[in-house]
Design an enzyme around this catalytic site. Structure first.
Site, PDB file in Angstrom:
ATOM      1  N   LYS A  73     -41.289   7.248 -25.390  1.00  0.00           N
ATOM      2  CA  LYS A  73     -40.202   6.964 -24.345  1.00  0.00           C
ATOM      3  C   LYS A  73     -40.443   5.948 -23.732  1.00  0.00           C
ATOM      4  O   LYS A  73     -39.707   5.284 -23.212  1.00  0.00           O
ATOM      5  CB  LYS A  73     -40.708   8.310 -23.255  1.00  0.00           C
ATOM      6  CG  LYS A  73     -39.861   9.476 -23.766  1.00  0.00           C
ATOM      7  CD  LYS A  73     -40.114  10.633 -22.805  1.00  0.00           C
ATOM      8  CE  LYS A  73     -39.221  11.734 -22.805  1.00  0.00           C
ATOM      9  NZ  LYS A  73     -38.930  12.603 -21.585  1.00  0.00           N
ATOM     10  N   ASP A 110     -33.196  12.453 -17.560  1.00  0.00           N
ATOM     11  CA  ASP A 110     -33.790  13.484 -16.931  1.00  0.00           C
ATOM     12  C   ASP A 110     -33.406  13.530 -15.495  1.00  0.00           C
ATOM     13  O   ASP A 110     -33.311  14.690 -15.038  1.00  0.00           O
ATOM     14  CB  ASP A 110     -35.296  13.099 -17.083  1.00  0.00           C
ATOM     15  CG  ASP A 110     -35.843  13.502 -18.434  1.00  0.00           C
ATOM     16  OD1 ASP A 110     -35.251  14.312 -18.986  1.00  0.00           O
ATOM     17  OD2 ASP A 110     -37.074  12.835 -18.740  1.00  0.00           O
TER      18      ASP A 110
END
Ligand code: ATR
Length: 285
Positions: A73, A110
């Protein structure tokens, strides 16, 4: 369940190492079926040292983009030609979009996922209704704090076992916030209209997160980003007191929506059928 593809099928996948545990292929596969899309979404197990080459190869192969999961990520931010403000704020990207001009865009969904899940599960909750308490200071906490700030939450309280990490997070994201001691979260919860657990406590195989919730606003909401089990001890405790809850599985489902839209052209819905399908092998409590 496999679909017949044409020569113009759109392709996407999830890059991770390992990736076999990922529920993203099931989730995106469900939407591909549901919306009758000429496309496929595949697991892409890629070792960390192969990640930059793999991403460029996917773009060259005509993929529309990919999700990125652990441990890539942060690397995804470094490799991108363009990074959205939110991904930079959170410090990690989970969604790559390969643009027509060959540039790679990195985004973090997110923030969207957390907030959309909260809105879907508790549509009457208002972000400006009072202070929010976030527990934890890792990557997930950064996304939640960014979402609450963006939504117009008036005051953030944050507590983390390692206090300096919480201080560091708010210095970077929301300096006016109050940092509270981890062993005093019951006091920090007083008068809050939202409590969010972003720690690993409550996850299967971890200790539960238990503290008194009776001083929070009775009209508030307790949210957990842990989704194994689907109803963590924290959420069960809240429900016993009559406090509304938001389960973490929905965040996983909602964070996938913007990527699906960018790659396949439809903003998909999180339905009860999808929650049941993805949650089928996850214990309820
Ligand atoms: P992520 O990026 O997924 O949020 P992380 O960076 O490992 O994961 O963060 C995990 C969070 O759970 C941290 O806030 C961690 O607290 P520390 O910063 O003190 O490590 C918290 N956490 C993990 N185990 C914990 C425990 N036993 N008690 C309290 N907090 C815990």
């Amino acid at each position: 369940m496999s679909r017949v593809l044409t020569g113009s099928a759109r392709l996407a996948g999830v890059l991770g190492w390992p990736v076999s545990h990922s529920r993203s292929p099931l989730l995106h596969g469900h939407w591909i079926e549901e919306y009758g899309i000429d496309g496929a979404y595949v697991p892409l197990p890629v070792r960390p040292n192969a990640f930059p080459n793999a991403v460029r190869a996917l773009a060259d192969l005509g993929f529309a983009g990919a999700n990125v999961t652990i441990p890539h990520k942060e690397a995804a931010l470094r490799i991108a030609d363009e990074v959205t403000d939110l991904a930079r704020t959170v410090g990690a990207a989970n969604t790559l979009v390969f643009q027509d001009d060959g540039r790679i865009l990195a985004d973090n969904t997110d923030v969207f996922g957390f907030y959309e899940n909260l809105r879907q599960q508790q549509p009457d909750w208002r972000p400006d209704s009072g202070p929010a308490l976030v527990l934890g200071a890792g990557g997930a906490a950064r996304a939640v704090v960014a979402a609450l700030k963006q939504a117009g939450c008036p005051t953030l309280r944050i507590a983390n076992r390692t206090r300096e990490r919480a201080q560091h997070l708010v210095d970077a994201l929301w300096p006016k916030s109050e940092v509270h001691d981890w062993d005093r979260i019951a006091e920090a919860a007083s008068g809050t209209t939202l409590i969010v657990n972003t720690t690993s406590l409550g996850m299967q195989g971890h200790e539960p997160l238990i503290f008194p919730l009776d001083t929070m606003d009775p009209g508030g909401v307790v949210a957990d980003i842990v989704y194994t089990p689907q109803r963590t001890p924290l959420l069960c405790n809240a429900a016993r007191l009559g406090v509304r809850t938001a389960e973490g599985l929905g965040m996983l489902l909602h964070q996938a929506r913007p990527g699906f839209q960018a790659w396949f052209g439809v903003l998909p819905a999180v339905t009860e059928a999808l929650i049941r399908k993805v949650g089928a092998d996850i214990p309820l409590e």
